[in-house]
Enzyme design. Structure first.
Site, PDB file in Angstrom:
ATOM      1  N   ASP A  28       6.035  -6.711   6.707  1.00  0.00           N
ATOM      2  CA  ASP A  28       4.806  -6.271   7.033  1.00  0.00           C
ATOM      3  C   ASP A  28       3.760  -6.980   5.836  1.00  0.00           C
ATOM      4  O   ASP A  28       3.269  -6.512   4.875  1.00  0.00           O
ATOM      5  CB  ASP A  28       4.674  -4.679   6.501  1.00  0.00           C
ATOM      6  CG  ASP A  28       3.238  -4.026   6.263  1.00  0.00           C
ATOM      7  OD1 ASP A  28       2.389  -4.705   7.116  1.00  0.00           O
ATOM      8  OD2 ASP A  28       2.974  -3.005   5.739  1.00  0.00           O
TER       9      ASP A  28
ATOM     10  N   GLU B 131       0.840  -1.267   0.016  1.00  0.00           N
ATOM     11  CA  GLU B 131       0.074   0.051  -0.068  1.00  0.00           C
ATOM     12  C   GLU B 131       0.929   1.293   0.126  1.00  0.00           C
ATOM     13  O   GLU B 131       0.320   2.339  -0.419  1.00  0.00           O
ATOM     14  CB  GLU B 131      -0.962   0.254   1.341  1.00  0.00           C
ATOM     15  CG  GLU B 131      -1.773  -1.048   1.542  1.00  0.00           C
ATOM     16  CD  GLU B 131      -1.108  -2.089   2.652  1.00  0.00           C
ATOM     17  OE1 GLU B 131      -1.833  -2.286   3.653  1.00  0.00           O
ATOM     18  OE2 GLU B 131       0.314  -2.133   2.608  1.00  0.00           O
TER      19      GLU B 131
ATOM     20  N   ASP C 110      10.010 -12.154  -4.377  1.00  0.00           N
ATOM     21  CA  ASP C 110       9.548 -13.006  -3.234  1.00  0.00           C
ATOM     22  C   ASP C 110      10.673 -12.378  -2.231  1.00  0.00           C
ATOM     23  O   ASP C 110      12.015 -12.713  -2.189  1.00  0.00           O
ATOM     24  CB  ASP C 110       9.809 -14.410  -3.437  1.00  0.00           C
ATOM     25  CG  ASP C 110       9.301 -15.243  -2.369  1.00  0.00           C
ATOM     26  OD1 ASP C 110       9.348 -14.722  -1.373  1.00  0.00           O
ATOM     27  OD2 ASP C 110       8.794 -16.219  -2.450  1.00  0.00           O
TER      28      ASP C 110
END
Length: 584
Positions: free
Chosen positions: A245, A157, A218
């Protein structure tokens, strides 16, 4: 059916005039029968956050902003608003409300709350995302003396990146996000999350800042390949702080096992940290008082993670803390892991010290009306609430098998007696007497004697020891420096004070916390003897575990409480062993 909701509203919610806004009340439930595995995979299952919070309730005004299946996950963004909500202060100011404006008490002026869901699990909301991300990032960042290079795993985000970019000491931040589509959707529909426009010296969009590097990969593989037991990619890049996170440990069993149950991954994270490095992990909802042992509950993967981190050779200290203002149904928990035990000093700093560090290390903001501070939630007072975990963590921790030794010392035994009072004469009501004997050189040797019989295990001098004052190593160092500047004998009061501190203080059992307890009650007059002693510490002086909510909650009590180590007769002198508190 969900994509048809706007069409239904358009066809049947016909406004009576041009100024009328139409709201439609609706709810959605997924039909059919599914096994547990199928239910866990469906983002609209009746137990998903998306269903419970948004899709099912009838009372909300709700609008679907995004619903897209990326290569890795289902991404949903919704706007919701309770039609009865009144405008908050910020909304009123933006709408130009003046004091006593009647619109403050009228619904219809509130802004919708935007929420992000991944695979049906709630990630953050526009109304509370700052509280969540400030709690995630800043306690660990301030546990480091000056982080320059930071890595973020996840955080698509952009809000975690935004909080990291607020630190002046920062030189680079690497954000490793697997889902590029999530970042692009966030850029367009979650602009608040990655808004750095009010930060001096930062790009308007946090993703575009010169210090930020966005790597679509990844995160687990990135670290294991470079820092794992058998690295396949050579690197000389280390990090001062790493922030994990990702999803909650209880979400997505397979992915959770890869992130939170992989010893090689945890080890690689710790090895990639610098000497004073800090690892920060969000670890889901906090436990409840009646939860079973975590390995038997829904948070079993979190217990696996805690054990892996605790056993890692590079771990020096661990802290769990909770924040209840994140917007979730339950307080959210976080884990800070330190590679150097000295981070305890910064973790247990006073609120004034934290506020000073915020002033020194957080970047300035561009003046705006209304003001938009760099930090809206985290400050010194907030951090004080993070220093000791809630009691629920203590209860769940003490359900481990075998039971940790310190769990026997979580509270005082009310069946034991307590002896505190003293007198300098032959008072019959005092528990202890002070007796002095003048020596040939004129000095008086003072001793403390029992005035009553004291059973073994009784608590002694609790009032006196709890009156000890705390002084840090740095404060002692600064006072010593002042005496050196003034010259010998020119700061006699400070010199005498330092001499007293040196003679009658002891360091905290919490190694690295930089705390010294100076005894000012009668206890500093107790004589020492290497063999013939009758008092001892309440808790045995064993090494503090790297992770122990019990120690984190009670270490100050452990640092000062004494007990009778054997039965003490009336008239017997109170004697303590040398190095009672573990001094060298």
């Amino acid at each position: 059916l969900l994509p048809r909701v706007p069409l239904i509203q358009k066809l049947f919610g016909v406004p009576r005039n041009d100024n009328e806004e139409v709201y439609m009340k609706w709810g959605h439930e997924l039909r059919g029968f599914r096994n547990d595995e199928e239910r866990a995979k469906h983002h609209l299952d009746e137990q998903s956050d998306l269903n419970l919070w948004i899709v099912s309730p009838m009372e909300l005004n709700k609008t679907q902003v995004v619903s897209k299946k990326s290569r890795y996950q289902q991404i949903d963004i919704w706007d919701t608003m309770d039609p009865k909500d009144l405008p908050d202060y910020e909304e009123g100011i933006k709408s130009g409300f003046k004091p006593n404006d009647p619109r403050w008490k009228q619904p219809g002026f509130s802004q919708p709350d935007r929420s992000l869901f991944l695979d049906g699990s709630a990630q953050s909301m526009s109304s509370t995302e700052r509280e969540y991300h400030e709690a995630l990032v800043h306690p660990g960042m301030f546990a480091h003396p000056g982080p320059k290079n930071v890595a973020i795993i996840g955080g698509g985000e952009g809000a975690t990146l935004r909080e990291v970019l607020k630190h002046k000491t920062l030189e680079s931040v690497l954000m490793i996000e697997m889902d590029e589509e999530l970042v692009e959707i966030s850029r367009e529909h979650l602009k608040q999350w990655s808004n750095c426009s009010n930060l001096v010296g930062r790009a308007p969009v946090c993703f575009d800042d010169d210090l930020a590097e966005i790597l679509y990969a990844d995160g687990r593989k990135f670290f294991v390949d470079r820092y794992g037991p058998t690295p396949t990619i050579a690197t000389n890049r280390d990090f001062d702080v790493i922030i994990l996170d990702a999803l909650d440990p209880e979400d997505g069993e397979t992915i959770a096992e890869q992130l939170y149950g992989d010893k090689a991954f945890v080890s690689s994270l710790m090895k990639s940290l610098t000497e004073n490095g800090v690892l920060i992990i969000q670890i889901g909802a906090g436990p409840k008082m009646l939860d079973p042992k975590e390995e038997f509950g829904v948070y079993k993967q979190r217990e696996v993670l805690l054990n892996l981190v605790e056993k890692d050779a590079d771990t020096a200290a661990m802290f769990v803390y909770e924040e209840s203002h994140c917007g979730f149904a339950e307080p959210h928990a976080f884990l800070a892991v330190c590679k150097n035990v000295e981070c305890r000093e910064r973790w247990h700093a006073s609120s004034s010290a934290i506020n000073f560090q915020i002033t020194e290390r957080i970047t300035d903001v561009i003046a705006q009306i209304p003001a938009d501070p760099a930090l809206s939630h985290y400050d010194g007072t907030t951090h004080i609430g993070y220093q000791a975990p809630p009691i629920t963590w203590e209860h769940v921790y003490c359900r481990r098998e075998p039971t940790p030794k310190e769990c026997e010392f979580r509270g005082l035994d009310l069946n034991r007696q307590r002896f505190d009072t003293f007198s300098v004469d032959n008072s019959d009501v005092a528990h202890f007497l002070l007796k002095g004997e003048r020596r040939a050189d004129g000095y008086i040797d003072t001793g403390v004697y029992a005035n009553v019989g004291i059973p073994k295990g009784s608590y002694l001098f609790a009032d006196h020891l709890s009156s000890s004052f705390i002084i840090s190593d740095k404060s002692i160092e600064y006072l010593q420096h002042n005496t050196e500047l003034a010259g010998e004998g020119q700061a006699k009061v400070i010199e005498d004070f330092l001499e007293f501190v040196d003679e009658y203080s002891h360091a905290s059992s919490s190694a690295g916390s930089d705390r010294n307890y100076v005894e000012i009650g009668v206890t500093y007059l107790i004589r020492e003897d290497v063999s013939d002693f009758n008092v001892d510490r309440w808790i045995p002086p064993d090494t503090i575990p790297k992770y122990s909510p019990v120690f984190d909650r009670h270490f100050e009590t452990y640092d000062v409480f004494l007990i009778a180590s054997k039965d003490i007769e009336k008239g017997e002198e109170i004697v303590k062993p040398p190095h009672l508190w573990g001094e060298d």
